[in-house]
Design a protein around this motif. Sequence first.
Motif, PDB file in Angstrom:
ATOM      1  N   TYR A 294      -8.155 -13.511  53.128  1.00  0.00           N
ATOM      2  CA  TYR A 294      -7.647 -14.402  52.031  1.00  0.00           C
ATOM      3  C   TYR A 294      -8.925 -14.483  50.861  1.00  0.00           C
ATOM      4  O   TYR A 294      -8.633 -14.710  49.881  1.00  0.00           O
ATOM      5  N   PHE A 295      -9.867 -14.369  51.541  1.00  0.00           N
ATOM      6  CA  PHE A 295     -11.185 -14.121  50.774  1.00  0.00           C
ATOM      7  C   PHE A 295     -11.026 -13.297  49.607  1.00  0.00           C
ATOM      8  O   PHE A 295     -11.215 -13.270  48.561  1.00  0.00           O
ATOM      9  N   VAL A 296     -10.602 -12.013  50.137  1.00  0.00           N
ATOM     10  CA  VAL A 296     -10.439 -10.735  48.981  1.00  0.00           C
ATOM     11  C   VAL A 296      -9.444 -10.996  48.303  1.00  0.00           C
ATOM     12  O   VAL A 296      -9.595 -10.455  47.032  1.00  0.00           O
ATOM     13  N   ILE A 297      -8.473 -11.511  48.493  1.00  0.00           N
ATOM     14  CA  ILE A 297      -7.185 -11.756  47.748  1.00  0.00           C
ATOM     15  C   ILE A 297      -7.522 -13.060  46.552  1.00  0.00           C
ATOM     16  O   ILE A 297      -7.013 -12.488  45.779  1.00  0.00           O
ATOM     17  N   THR A 298      -8.178 -13.844  46.940  1.00  0.00           N
ATOM     18  CA  THR A 298      -8.305 -14.855  46.012  1.00  0.00           C
ATOM     19  C   THR A 298      -9.240 -14.648  45.057  1.00  0.00           C
ATOM     20  O   THR A 298      -9.477 -15.192  43.984  1.00  0.00           O
ATOM     21  N   ASN A 299     -10.405 -14.045  45.528  1.00  0.00           N
ATOM     22  CA  ASN A 299     -11.556 -13.928  44.551  1.00  0.00           C
ATOM     23  C   ASN A 299     -11.111 -13.258  42.949  1.00  0.00           C
ATOM     24  O   ASN A 299     -11.678 -13.488  42.082  1.00  0.00           O
ATOM     25  N   PRO A 300     -10.487 -12.050  43.283  1.00  0.00           N
ATOM     26  CA  PRO A 300      -9.787 -11.564  42.032  1.00  0.00           C
ATOM     27  C   PRO A 300      -9.150 -12.469  41.029  1.00  0.00           C
ATOM     28  O   PRO A 300      -9.198 -12.440  39.901  1.00  0.00           O
ATOM     29  N   ILE A 301      -8.430 -13.516  41.762  1.00  0.00           N
ATOM     30  CA  ILE A 301      -7.942 -14.550  41.049  1.00  0.00           C
ATOM     31  C   ILE A 301      -8.910 -15.373  40.111  1.00  0.00           C
ATOM     32  O   ILE A 301      -8.945 -15.593  39.081  1.00  0.00           O
ATOM     33  N   VAL A 302      -9.813 -15.667  40.759  1.00  0.00           N
ATOM     34  CA  VAL A 302     -10.846 -16.262  40.203  1.00  0.00           C
ATOM     35  C   VAL A 302     -11.750 -15.430  39.195  1.00  0.00           C
ATOM     36  O   VAL A 302     -11.811 -15.922  38.058  1.00  0.00           O
ATOM     37  N   ARG A 303     -11.759 -14.404  39.176  1.00  0.00           N
ATOM     38  CA  ARG A 303     -12.315 -13.365  38.324  1.00  0.00           C
ATOM     39  C   ARG A 303     -11.485 -13.247  37.135  1.00  0.00           C
ATOM     40  O   ARG A 303     -11.933 -12.934  36.116  1.00  0.00           O
ATOM     41  N   GLY A 304     -10.272 -13.132  37.540  1.00  0.00           N
ATOM     42  CA  GLY A 304      -9.256 -13.045  36.263  1.00  0.00           C
ATOM     43  C   GLY A 304      -9.047 -14.125  35.495  1.00  0.00           C
ATOM     44  O   GLY A 304      -9.421 -14.349  34.220  1.00  0.00           O
ATOM     45  N   TYR A 305      -9.464 -15.570  36.088  1.00  0.00           N
ATOM     46  CA  TYR A 305      -9.389 -16.869  35.221  1.00  0.00           C
ATOM     47  C   TYR A 305     -10.979 -16.751  34.561  1.00  0.00           C
ATOM     48  O   TYR A 305     -10.955 -16.887  33.290  1.00  0.00           O
ATOM     49  N   LEU A 306     -11.968 -16.300  35.049  1.00  0.00           N
ATOM     50  CA  LEU A 306     -13.119 -16.292  34.410  1.00  0.00           C
ATOM     51  C   LEU A 306     -13.093 -15.214  33.119  1.00  0.00           C
ATOM     52  O   LEU A 306     -13.546 -15.478  32.076  1.00  0.00           O
TER      53      LEU A 306
END
Length: 203
Positions: free
Chosen positions: A91-103
């Motif tokens: 879940y950590f590895v999947i969600t962090n790219p979403i955060v990066r994409g938003y940034l």
Amino acid sequence: MEKGNATATINIAETSSERKGKAPLLAAPMEHAKGGYKRGIAIFDFVLRLSALVAALTATITMGTTDQTLPFFTQFFQFQASYDDLPAFEYFVITNPIVRGYLVLSIPFSIVCIVRRPHAVGPRLLLIILDTVMVALTTAVASAAAAIVYLAHNGNPSANWLAICQQFTDFCQKVSGAVVASFITVVMFLFLVVLSAIALRRN
């Protein structure tokens, strides 16, 4: 009598014009200071977004490359620890790219706030809403991973869960570093929310 009245009228007119002339001179430095303050907030917002992007990228790469195999006598009998063995780390590895994409997507809006700082209420309001959502998402991901890291270090005698960090030292060091980087991202998002709130209040 007429001369005296004329003189008094001229003096009053000059006094009022002097006052009118001084008002813009006092207002100009105040406007300049206010504009510089807003620009400083917008530039700091941009720097924080870049820093949060680096922290989120570091957390994702560190967690996604975490893998350790303990050496034993035969290659057919080995103990291995990997991030995809645990759902919280996945879940950590999947969600962090979403955060990066938003940034990445938020950086152009941050630039708009720098360029058009007096008229950037709309972009700033959008950023503060989405930043708040990202705070909640990143905190949830980091907290779930932190709970697993705690169990890996200390175990749970009541549930007969053994601590594995004495054997899988490299694995635990990497996942711990990834969790720390994720919490750094959370702190930066909190600062971004505060900065956006200050900027909106100043407007």
